[in-house]
Design a protein around this motif. Sequence first.
Motif: not given
Length: 293
Positions: A198-206
Amino acid sequence: MWILFLLAFAVALLVACTSNEELVLGPADGPYADSAPQNSFAKKNAADTIYVHDTIVVYKDTVDKEVEIESSYTSFIYRDSANHLDTVLRESTRLTCDMEEESFSCKYAMQPMINPDLEYKKMEIYPDSVPVVVLTDTIHKDTLFRNTFTKKYDTTFINYGKNRLTDYIPPEYVYDLGEHPFDSTAMRDFFDTLDVRDPQLGGNNRIVVNSQLSFTGFPVVVMRVKNAYDFAELVDVNRTWPAKRRVSAREYVFENINMKSDSTVTWTLGFMHYENGVGEKDSIQVTTFFKAK
């Protein structure tokens, strides 16, 4: 004939002086008010003569009278950022202290300085073209009592001295860690699993945290997009012990990488630890599972 003329002129002058409207300025305030001249101004309009009646008090003797003033103070010691002890001594009426079992805080209320001379007798100013006649009376008095003030100090010692209230010594600064303080458990939970599919790292991208972070051995690109000042003192018109410093919030954004297989990586998360006015670097070990399939 000349005597009658002078007498008539004197009577007319007296009637003119007493019939005009008077503006009276009282004596000055303060401990020596009795010795201040008392002036009364009589005027009708700007074209008339102004008669100034002045009274001068003359004393035969001066006696010093000692007046004792009790002053209450509060004092305590604190430890500055260089780990040195310093002492505070302030008026008790302007120093508010909140005492707890193992801590305390004190705030000193600042007050603007007031110059009492600003409220001294205000003299009315007239145009230069108006003639002024000064009539002076002198009053003789026996004694002027002049006060000599001495202070008696009564000091409460909070955390030093024989009768101290507590042994706790506060730091000069404490940190306001903000809404996102660094927490080791929360960080490990956040980085426990990252979905690299997931480009958003599963919601843990920030992540937002009130600390400076470093990532050693972390196989994901980290971009720090917000970096305010590390130390920003909170604005307060009053002096406070301990004073507060704000730790700025930092936002970290993680960019996905191309991983072809699942992997588990143990890496080091460095952070800035804030305590007792000092920011110290520390680190924790984090294990992350990167899910690629």
